[in-house]
Write a protein that holds these residues in place. Structure first.
Motif, PDB file in Angstrom:
ATOM      1  N   GLU A   1       0.829  -1.205   0.000  1.00  0.00           N
ATOM      2  CA  GLU A   1       0.000   0.000   0.000  1.00  0.00           C
ATOM      3  C   GLU A   1       0.863   1.254   0.000  1.00  0.00           C
ATOM      4  O   GLU A   1       1.958   1.264   0.522  1.00  0.00           O
ATOM      5  CB  GLU A   1      -0.880   0.025   1.261  1.00  0.00           C
ATOM      6  CG  GLU A   1      -1.683  -1.237   1.490  1.00  0.00           C
ATOM      7  CD  GLU A   1      -2.902  -1.344   0.601  1.00  0.00           C
ATOM      8  OE1 GLU A   1      -3.172  -0.381  -0.130  1.00  0.00           O
ATOM      9  OE2 GLU A   1      -3.573  -2.375   0.633  1.00  0.00           O
ATOM     10  N   TYR A   2       0.335   2.339  -0.617  1.00  0.00           N
ATOM     11  CA  TYR A   2       1.051   3.588  -0.438  1.00  0.00           C
ATOM     12  C   TYR A   2       0.165   4.806  -0.446  1.00  0.00           C
ATOM     13  O   TYR A   2       0.651   5.919  -0.416  1.00  0.00           O
ATOM     14  CB  TYR A   2       2.174   3.745  -1.473  1.00  0.00           C
ATOM     15  CG  TYR A   2       1.752   3.925  -2.916  1.00  0.00           C
ATOM     16  CD1 TYR A   2       2.212   3.048  -3.868  1.00  0.00           C
ATOM     17  CD2 TYR A   2       0.946   4.979  -3.320  1.00  0.00           C
ATOM     18  CE1 TYR A   2       1.867   3.202  -5.192  1.00  0.00           C
ATOM     19  CE2 TYR A   2       0.599   5.137  -4.637  1.00  0.00           C
ATOM     20  CZ  TYR A   2       1.061   4.248  -5.579  1.00  0.00           C
ATOM     21  OH  TYR A   2       0.717   4.402  -6.888  1.00  0.00           O
ATOM     22  N   ASP A   3      -1.144   4.640  -0.516  1.00  0.00           N
ATOM     23  CA  ASP A   3      -2.010   5.803  -0.353  1.00  0.00           C
ATOM     24  C   ASP A   3      -3.257   5.395   0.402  1.00  0.00           C
ATOM     25  O   ASP A   3      -3.523   4.223   0.603  1.00  0.00           O
ATOM     26  CB  ASP A   3      -2.344   6.466  -1.695  1.00  0.00           C
ATOM     27  CG  ASP A   3      -3.259   5.610  -2.550  1.00  0.00           C
ATOM     28  OD1 ASP A   3      -4.303   5.170  -2.045  1.00  0.00           O
ATOM     29  OD2 ASP A   3      -2.941   5.395  -3.736  1.00  0.00           O
ATOM     30  N   ALA A   4      -4.017   6.379   0.851  1.00  0.00           N
ATOM     31  CA  ALA A   4      -5.179   6.096   1.689  1.00  0.00           C
ATOM     32  C   ALA A   4      -6.483   6.469   0.994  1.00  0.00           C
ATOM     33  O   ALA A   4      -7.516   6.559   1.639  1.00  0.00           O
ATOM     34  CB  ALA A   4      -5.057   6.852   3.014  1.00  0.00           C
ATOM     35  N   GLU A   5      -6.445   6.688  -0.311  1.00  0.00           N
ATOM     36  CA  GLU A   5      -7.655   7.073  -1.042  1.00  0.00           C
ATOM     37  C   GLU A   5      -8.439   5.827  -1.422  1.00  0.00           C
ATOM     38  O   GLU A   5      -8.526   5.449  -2.584  1.00  0.00           O
ATOM     39  CB  GLU A   5      -7.295   7.892  -2.278  1.00  0.00           C
ATOM     40  CG  GLU A   5      -6.647   9.229  -1.936  1.00  0.00           C
ATOM     41  CD  GLU A   5      -6.409  10.073  -3.169  1.00  0.00           C
ATOM     42  OE1 GLU A   5      -7.056   9.848  -4.199  1.00  0.00           O
ATOM     43  OE2 GLU A   5      -5.565  10.974  -3.105  1.00  0.00           O
ATOM     44  N   LYS A   6      -8.990   5.190  -0.415  1.00  0.00           N
ATOM     45  CA  LYS A   6      -9.769   3.983  -0.653  1.00  0.00           C
ATOM     46  C   LYS A   6     -10.993   4.008   0.237  1.00  0.00           C
ATOM     47  O   LYS A   6     -11.050   4.717   1.246  1.00  0.00           O
ATOM     48  CB  LYS A   6      -8.921   2.745  -0.416  1.00  0.00           C
ATOM     49  CG  LYS A   6      -8.203   2.697   0.917  1.00  0.00           C
ATOM     50  CD  LYS A   6      -7.275   1.497   0.969  1.00  0.00           C
ATOM     51  CE  LYS A   6      -6.545   1.443   2.295  1.00  0.00           C
ATOM     52  NZ  LYS A   6      -5.648   0.270   2.387  1.00  0.00           N
ATOM     53  N   GLU A   7     -11.972   3.173  -0.109  1.00  0.00           N
ATOM     54  CA  GLU A   7     -13.259   3.234   0.565  1.00  0.00           C
ATOM     55  C   GLU A   7     -13.240   2.579   1.934  1.00  0.00           C
ATOM     56  O   GLU A   7     -13.943   3.011   2.848  1.00  0.00           O
ATOM     57  CB  GLU A   7     -14.325   2.583  -0.321  1.00  0.00           C
ATOM     58  CG  GLU A   7     -14.545   3.346  -1.621  1.00  0.00           C
ATOM     59  CD  GLU A   7     -15.498   2.620  -2.563  1.00  0.00           C
ATOM     60  OE1 GLU A   7     -15.958   1.509  -2.202  1.00  0.00           O
ATOM     61  OE2 GLU A   7     -15.777   3.146  -3.649  1.00  0.00           O
ATOM     62  N   GLY A   8     -12.460   1.511   2.074  1.00  0.00           N
ATOM     63  CA  GLY A   8     -12.406   0.799   3.348  1.00  0.00           C
ATOM     64  C   GLY A   8     -10.975   0.641   3.813  1.00  0.00           C
ATOM     65  O   GLY A   8     -10.080   0.426   2.987  1.00  0.00           O
ATOM     66  N   VAL A   9     -10.742   0.718   5.124  1.00  0.00           N
ATOM     67  CA  VAL A   9      -9.377   0.637   5.627  1.00  0.00           C
ATOM     68  C   VAL A   9      -8.750  -0.721   5.367  1.00  0.00           C
ATOM     69  O   VAL A   9      -7.523  -0.860   5.333  1.00  0.00           O
ATOM     70  CB  VAL A   9      -9.315   0.962   7.132  1.00  0.00           C
ATOM     71  CG1 VAL A   9      -9.702   2.396   7.385  1.00  0.00           C
ATOM     72  CG2 VAL A   9     -10.191  -0.001   7.944  1.00  0.00           C
ATOM     73  N   ARG A  10      -9.608  -1.756   5.187  1.00  0.00           N
ATOM     74  CA  ARG A  10      -9.083  -3.094   4.939  1.00  0.00           C
ATOM     75  C   ARG A  10      -8.827  -3.366   3.461  1.00  0.00           C
ATOM     76  O   ARG A  10      -8.221  -4.380   3.113  1.00  0.00           O
ATOM     77  CB  ARG A  10     -10.045  -4.147   5.487  1.00  0.00           C
ATOM     78  CG  ARG A  10     -10.206  -4.107   6.989  1.00  0.00           C
ATOM     79  CD  ARG A  10     -11.199  -5.171   7.447  1.00  0.00           C
ATOM     80  NE  ARG A  10     -12.547  -4.882   6.949  1.00  0.00           N
ATOM     81  CZ  ARG A  10     -13.459  -5.817   6.679  1.00  0.00           C
ATOM     82  NH1 ARG A  10     -13.160  -7.085   6.849  1.00  0.00           N
ATOM     83  NH2 ARG A  10     -14.656  -5.479   6.267  1.00  0.00           N
ATOM     84  N   ASP A  11      -9.303  -2.522   2.577  1.00  0.00           N
ATOM     85  CA  ASP A  11      -9.153  -2.761   1.142  1.00  0.00           C
ATOM     86  C   ASP A  11      -7.679  -2.764   0.753  1.00  0.00           C
ATOM     87  O   ASP A  11      -6.886  -1.965   1.273  1.00  0.00           O
ATOM     88  CB  ASP A  11      -9.892  -1.677   0.351  1.00  0.00           C
ATOM     89  CG  ASP A  11     -11.389  -1.704   0.583  1.00  0.00           C
ATOM     90  OD1 ASP A  11     -11.860  -2.686   1.201  1.00  0.00           O
ATOM     91  OD2 ASP A  11     -12.087  -0.761   0.161  1.00  0.00           O
ATOM     92  N   PHE A  12      -7.322  -3.655  -0.144  1.00  0.00           N
ATOM     93  CA  PHE A  12      -5.919  -3.743  -0.556  1.00  0.00           C
ATOM     94  C   PHE A  12      -5.770  -3.376  -2.031  1.00  0.00           C
ATOM     95  O   PHE A  12      -6.708  -3.474  -2.829  1.00  0.00           O
ATOM     96  CB  PHE A  12      -5.327  -5.124  -0.265  1.00  0.00           C
ATOM     97  CG  PHE A  12      -6.007  -6.275  -0.960  1.00  0.00           C
ATOM     98  CD1 PHE A  12      -5.638  -6.659  -2.242  1.00  0.00           C
ATOM     99  CD2 PHE A  12      -6.994  -7.000  -0.310  1.00  0.00           C
ATOM    100  CE1 PHE A  12      -6.251  -7.726  -2.875  1.00  0.00           C
ATOM    101  CE2 PHE A  12      -7.616  -8.075  -0.927  1.00  0.00           C
ATOM    102  CZ  PHE A  12      -7.244  -8.445  -2.213  1.00  0.00           C
ATOM    103  N   CYS A  13      -4.563  -2.978  -2.368  1.00  0.00           N
ATOM    104  CA  CYS A  13      -4.303  -2.406  -3.684  1.00  0.00           C
ATOM    105  C   CYS A  13      -4.132  -3.488  -4.754  1.00  0.00           C
ATOM    106  O   CYS A  13      -3.395  -4.458  -4.561  1.00  0.00           O
ATOM    107  CB  CYS A  13      -3.039  -1.545  -3.610  1.00  0.00           C
ATOM    108  SG  CYS A  13      -2.770  -0.531  -5.075  1.00  0.00           S
ATOM    109  N   LEU A  14      -4.807  -3.302  -5.874  1.00  0.00           N
ATOM    110  CA  LEU A  14      -4.662  -4.158  -7.046  1.00  0.00           C
ATOM    111  C   LEU A  14      -3.743  -3.525  -8.080  1.00  0.00           C
ATOM    112  O   LEU A  14      -2.964  -4.223  -8.745  1.00  0.00           O
ATOM    113  CB  LEU A  14      -6.036  -4.416  -7.680  1.00  0.00           C
ATOM    114  CG  LEU A  14      -7.085  -5.111  -6.818  1.00  0.00           C
ATOM    115  CD1 LEU A  14      -8.460  -5.030  -7.489  1.00  0.00           C
ATOM    116  CD2 LEU A  14      -6.708  -6.564  -6.572  1.00  0.00           C
ATOM    117  N   TRP A  15      -3.853  -2.216  -8.244  1.00  0.00           N
ATOM    118  CA  TRP A  15      -3.096  -1.486  -9.266  1.00  0.00           C
ATOM    119  C   TRP A  15      -2.737  -0.115  -8.711  1.00  0.00           C
ATOM    120  O   TRP A  15      -3.592   0.617  -8.231  1.00  0.00           O
ATOM    121  CB  TRP A  15      -3.947  -1.343 -10.528  1.00  0.00           C
ATOM    122  CG  TRP A  15      -3.236  -0.738 -11.702  1.00  0.00           C
ATOM    123  CD1 TRP A  15      -3.314   0.565 -12.125  1.00  0.00           C
ATOM    124  CD2 TRP A  15      -2.352  -1.393 -12.612  1.00  0.00           C
ATOM    125  NE1 TRP A  15      -2.537   0.759 -13.247  1.00  0.00           N
ATOM    126  CE2 TRP A  15      -1.935  -0.427 -13.568  1.00  0.00           C
ATOM    127  CE3 TRP A  15      -1.869  -2.689 -12.715  1.00  0.00           C
ATOM    128  CZ2 TRP A  15      -1.058  -0.740 -14.609  1.00  0.00           C
ATOM    129  CZ3 TRP A  15      -0.995  -2.998 -13.751  1.00  0.00           C
ATOM    130  CH2 TRP A  15      -0.598  -2.039 -14.680  1.00  0.00           C
TER     131      TRP A  15
END
Length: 637
Positions: free
Chosen positions: A292-306
């Motif tokens: 991970e390297y940013d926090a612009e996601k909907e859920g804190v548990r969501d992980f990065c695909l791209w």
């Protein structure tokens, strides 16, 4: 005729079943590999299928034969397995009789499945073929001996499956783009390709040194960007992936039932950002998943695909802009960026092995988040079970700590094992251990393994000398030793089929060694008692018994893989050809790795580890001198 992943022999412009011709190539699934010194032995046909046996070196192999036509009256050897025996030995007892005796009980392999958290019967989707995916290295540095415990565990598992008659279709990925790789490229001012190919080659050299049976393919992440983009689109179509405002793609963990509970027992509602570092997620820094390297996601548990392109960090040689063709013929770009670590394995497993695989292996530290994320991605995109059996190996520890690059206590293979004897000993140390338990890497443990190999080599050589003139064996000939040999071989086979119980398998191996040693001592003692007395006769060696021991040792070595010659490390074969001329002042990477580890150990005030590392440096022919306020000076001894 069924022709899936079974090994098939193709001889261009020649009748493959004519025993006067040697084979020229082996075709396995979609790849073709040149095979040298291969000659056909016999053909067997049954129920419309043909199988051919061929010899390569000391090994007798069998495979399906697409074009075989003559029907042989000879019985088949073992199906899909390898049998080794000295060319000087001849026997009227076929290997098929041995296989008939034990195949039923051996076929039922049990493995500890991390999904069920218990030992369960291993039942592949196909009766004869096992699809196997394993996590490979991130090629930004040399793999350390802790990493190689995983690769040796894969090797034992694959060798056992092959021994039991399966064809194993094995894929092992190479991660050749991630944050660590980019940082090292910047630090050393080299291209992504230059850095990753360098350490990829080192990895393959080490696999060869450890006598690890190669996978069918070692796909690189950077060669499968399109497949990863397609997986993202499939996940989006199933409502499990979304794109953030800054362009990165994320997996929506909250929408995937059971996330985080398949391989580990974590309460998803309690998971917070940074949980991966608390559970040994591998490489976590400052409370964040390394992926991970940013926090612009909907859920804190969501992980990065791209990961969307960030010009202040990313490099142009590590950025892609894939375009996916949709079902209606339109195209869609997922945006400029690079893949997340977890996405790579799901995409490559699907491409090479299909939606559902039989077995997936890796280190225990990869259970969460990496393997949980693989399950979520693959099942979310494919709408099918991802893997039926998960196999995880334990850590290698130095002292009471897991070996880790982040701890500065790691040892590369060539620094930890500077001689060929050390390398073989490390292989034996690992493959004779219980793979699920922690393994302590110490000089004493390596020394004990070297002693065991020395004993094995000595007995093997003595038997070879005794049999050098060859021996004819027939069923009518008997030996008091053969009953014991059959018993220990049966115990060995039961052990390997019981969750790869290699300590028990080793006990059977050394029971045979002890049996051979006892026979040689018996004759030596008798010869001493004769001491020139012509009225007394020295009893002969039990050649039939010794031959059966050697055949059993060779059969066991199909799994242990310890009877081999370690190839010399590339680039060091001619180090002393000029009689010690010191004009080349460059210090090998392996030595500098040890120096860096020693510095880290000193900073951590681990003086025992620092002294041990200095000793390793000395063994490699270099000395290190500490300089107050500066870097240590390394010179050739």
């Amino acid at each position: 005729m069924k022709f899936i992943t079974a090994l098939s022999i193709i001889a261009s412009s020649l009748s493959i079943c004519n025993p006067t011709y040697a084979f020229t190539s082996v075709s396995y699934t979609s790849s073709t590999t040149l095979v040298r010194d291969v000659a056909p032995l016999q053909i067997h046909q049954a129920e419309g299928e043909s199988r051919i046996w061929y010899k390569q070196g000391r090994s007798i192999l069998s495979s399906s034969c697409l074009y075989a036509s003559p029907k042989s009256s000879l019985p088949p050897l073992s199906s899909g397995s390898q049998t080794s025996s000295p060319s000087s030995l001849k026997s009227t007892k076929t290997d098929s009789e041995e296989d008939t005796r034990s195949k039923d009980k051996l076929r039922q392999l049990t493995l500890y499945n991390s999904l069920s958290r218990s030992k369960t019967p291993f039942i592949p989707q196909s009766p004869d073929i096992v699809s196997m995916y394993t996590c490979g290295p991130t090629v930004y540095d040399s793999a350390h001996v802790g990493n190689f415990r995983a690769f040796l565990t894969y090797d034992v598992l694959k060798r056992v499956l092959t021994y039991l008659g399966y064809n194993v279709d094995h894929i092992c990925n190479l991660t050749d783009v991630d944050d660590k790789i980019i940082k090292r490229c910047d630090r050393e001012n080299v291209s992504l390709l230059e850095l990753t190919r360098k350490f990829e080659n080192k990895f393959f050299d080490d696999l060869e040194a450890l006598n690890i049976v190669k996978a069918r393919e070692y796909p690189r992440a950077t060669d499968h960007i399109d497949e990863m983009a397609q997986l993202i689109i499939d996940l989006e179509g199933n409502g499990l992936a979304y794109q953030s405002d800054e362009g990165s793609w994320y997996f929506s963990v909250g929408k995937k039932e059971g996330y985080g509970t398949r391989l580990v027992q974590l309460d998803p509602d309690q998971l917070k950002k940074g949980a991966s570092s608390e559970t040994g997620g591998g490489g976590s820094v400052a409370g964040l998943d390394a992926d991970e390297y940013d926090a612009e996601k909907e859920g804190v548990r969501d992980f990065c695909l791209w990961k969307a392109y960030k010009p202040e960090f990313d490099r142009e040689d590590a950025i892609w802009d894939p375009v996916v063709t949709m079902e209606d013929g339109t195209t869609k770009s997922i945006g400029k960026g690079r893949p997340g670590w977890h996405l790579e394995c799901s995409a490559m497993a699907r491409k090479y092995l299909g939606d559902t695989i039989d077995v997936h292996a890796g280190g225990i530290d990869l259970k969460f988040p990496h393997h949980e994320n693989e399950i979520a991605q693959s099942e979310g995109a494919n709408c099918a079970p991802f893997c039926n059996c998960w196999v995880h190996n334990g850590f290698v520890n130095i002292g009471d700590e897991k070996m880790s690059k982040s701890k500065g206590n790691f040892l590369t293979l060539r620094t930890a094992c500077p001689t060929s004897d050390d390398v073989r000993a490390y292989r034996y140390l690992v493959v004779s251990s219980q793979y699920r338990n922690p393994l302590s890497f110490t000089d004493a443990a390596l020394g004990a393994a070297k002693g065991a190999l020395k004993r094995l080599d000595k007995v093997n050589a003595m038997i070879g000398d005794a049999l050098k003139d060859g021996v004819e064996m027939s069923i009518s000939e008997e030996s008091d030793m053969t009953t014991t040999v059959e018993k220990e071989l049966a115990n060995f086979e039961i052990a390997i089929a019981d969750d790869l119980s290699m300590p028990r398998a080793s006990a059977s191996l050394f029971s045979l060694v002890k049996l051979a040693e006892k026979e040689f001592k018996r004759v030596a003692k008798a010869a001493k008692d004769v001491d020139g007395d012509e009225s007394k006769v020295v009893p002969p060696l039990d050649i039939v018994g010794l031959a059966s021991i050697q055949q059993a040792l060779d059969k066991m070595d199909q799994v242990f893989g310890i009877y081999y010659e370690v190839p010399k490390e590339k680039g060091v074969e001619n180090d002393d050809k000029d009689g010690g001329d010191d004009t080349d002042l460059s210090v090998p990477d392996d030595v500098m790795d040890l120096v860096s580890q020693r510095t880290a150990a000193k900073d951590a005030k681990d003086w025992e580890l620092a002294d041990s590392l200095r000793a390793k440096i000395t063994e490699l022919g270099y000395s290190v001198k500490d300089v107050k306020g500066g870097d240590p000076v390394v010179t050739k001894s």
